[in-house]
Enzyme design. Structure first.
Site, mmCIF file in Angstrom:
data_model
loop_
_atom_site.group_PDB
_atom_site.id
_atom_site.type_symbol
_atom_site.label_atom_id
_atom_site.label_comp_id
_atom_site.label_asym_id
_atom_site.label_seq_id
_atom_site.Cartn_x
_atom_site.Cartn_y
_atom_site.Cartn_z
ATOM 1 N N ASN A 12 -19.433 4.503 37.101
ATOM 2 C CA ASN A 12 -18.322 5.398 37.433
ATOM 3 C C ASN A 12 -18.897 6.518 38.289
ATOM 4 O O ASN A 12 -19.527 7.431 37.776
ATOM 5 C CB ASN A 12 -17.695 5.934 36.136
ATOM 6 N N LYS A 14 -17.363 8.715 39.856
ATOM 7 C CA LYS A 14 -16.529 9.931 39.814
ATOM 8 C C LYS A 14 -16.343 10.471 41.239
ATOM 9 O O LYS A 14 -16.337 9.683 42.187
ATOM 10 C CB LYS A 14 -17.130 10.972 38.862
ATOM 11 N N HIS A 96 -9.571 7.463 31.795
ATOM 12 C CA HIS A 96 -10.854 8.155 31.636
ATOM 13 C C HIS A 96 -10.600 9.549 31.050
ATOM 14 O O HIS A 96 -9.588 10.173 31.352
ATOM 15 C CB HIS A 96 -11.572 8.253 32.981
ATOM 16 N N GLU A 98 -11.662 12.323 31.810
ATOM 17 C CA GLU A 98 -11.396 13.380 32.800
ATOM 18 C C GLU A 98 -9.947 13.320 33.285
ATOM 19 O O GLU A 98 -9.339 14.352 33.585
ATOM 20 C CB GLU A 98 -12.413 13.284 33.946
ATOM 21 N N GLU A 166 -15.510 5.925 24.929
ATOM 22 C CA GLU A 166 -16.317 7.012 25.480
ATOM 23 C C GLU A 166 -16.020 8.303 24.723
ATOM 24 O O GLU A 166 -15.043 8.996 25.040
ATOM 25 C CB GLU A 166 -15.983 7.217 26.958
ATOM 26 N N GLY A 172 -21.422 13.100 30.197
ATOM 27 C CA GLY A 172 -22.032 14.067 31.092
ATOM 28 C C GLY A 172 -22.793 15.173 30.388
ATOM 29 O O GLY A 172 -23.142 16.182 30.998
ATOM 30 N N SER A 212 -23.365 9.411 28.593
ATOM 31 C CA SER A 212 -24.800 9.693 28.741
ATOM 32 C C SER A 212 -25.694 8.477 28.506
ATOM 33 O O SER A 212 -26.784 8.598 27.950
ATOM 34 C CB SER A 212 -25.214 10.860 27.840
HETATM 35 P P1 PGA Z 1 -21.944 9.861 31.949
HETATM 36 O O1 PGA Z 1 -20.396 9.516 32.233
HETATM 37 O O2 PGA Z 1 -22.673 8.542 31.905
HETATM 38 O O3 PGA Z 1 -22.362 10.705 33.115
HETATM 39 O O4 PGA Z 1 -21.981 10.563 30.648
HETATM 40 C C1 PGA Z 1 -19.793 8.420 31.620
HETATM 41 C C2 PGA Z 1 -18.356 8.324 32.066
HETATM 42 O O5 PGA Z 1 -17.719 9.347 32.304
HETATM 43 O O6 PGA Z 1 -17.822 7.211 32.204
#
Ligand code: PGA
Length: 248
Positions: A12, A14, A96, A98, A166, A172, A212
């Protein structure tokens, strides 16, 4: 450990990257080597869907990171599954955290989007997960089951859905769920599928973990029986992604 579910690793990106950095990602993915038993899909910013699809090897899928719930119309700034397909892509990431927490998307809207994306012929990475305070209040099960309950009525074809668990507190933050914490939720989700959809779907649906994931923790997570792969944010922008693809 199930051998029937093909290991799945999604990236991803982003809102990151440009054509030059995408070229770099394409290079390290081409170089690999990538385990042929892992299905790989990268989630790319909408404006680079065509560019990425045209330049990435065919066997690696490309996903949009969002789409709207109808084919076309007066919805400024949105894109439709039909447009994603027209760019040559077969996947979309929906729900997601976000999208849920920064842009305020509701369970209901996400479910409608998933329904329309499936109806339009796309494959969907559907994301769910609890926030930190929900975990601390022992509400994890309640929250993810409510997210599943909202999704279910619009899922007409589970064979085109990958479920991404998630936990929001792990995204993140560098704070990964332990393999045991992730396995525990994945097993409960599989049980939920068995009770609320069918035992066939429970057995066949890939449930991937995100939050992460890194080269340092992916192998231990990949050993867990109900973890069928990963959704990777930050590390998917770097050659580390190859190590994660090859985690199992
Ligand atoms: P990250 O993000 O691996 O940077 O924690 C995962 C995601 O948002 O799908």
């Amino acid at each position: 450990m199930s051998s029937s579910r093909k290991f799945f690793v999604g990236g991803n990106w982003k809102m990151n990257g440009n054509k030059a950095s995408i070229d770099g990602i394409i290079d390290f993915l081409k170089k690999g080597p990538l385990n042929p038993n892992t299905e790989v899909v990268v989630g790319c910013p909408q404006c680079y869907l065509s560019y990425t699809r045209e330049n990435l090897p065919e066997e690696i899928g490309v996903a949009a990171q969002n789409c709207y719930k109808v084919p076309k119309g007066a919805f400024t700034g949105e894109i439709s599954p039909a447009m994603i397909k027209d760019c040559g892509c077969k996947w979309v990431i929906l729900g997601h955290s976000e999208r849920r927490n920064v842009f305020g998307e509701s369970d209901e809207l996400i479910s409608e989007k998933v329904g329309h994306a499936l109806e339009a012929g796309l494959k969907v990475i559907a994301c769910i997960g609890e926030k930190l305070e929900e975990r601390e209040n022992n509400q994890t099960d309640e929250v993810v089951f409510a997210q599943m309950t909202a999704l279910q009525p619009n899922i007409t074809d589970w064979s085109r859905v990958v479920l991404a668990y998630e936990p929001v507190w792990a995204i993140g933050t560098g704070k990964t769920a332990t393999p045991e914490q992730a396995q525990d939720v994945h097993a409960k989700l599989r049980n939920w599928l068995s009770e609320n959809v069918s035992s066939e779907v429970a057995e066949s649906c890939r449930i991937i973990y995100g939050g992460s994931v890194s080269p340092a923790n992916c192998a231990e997570l990949a050993k867990m029986g109900d973890i069928d792969g990963f959704l990777v944010g930050g590390a998917s922008l770097k050659p580390d992604f190859v190590t994660i693809i090859n985690a199992r």
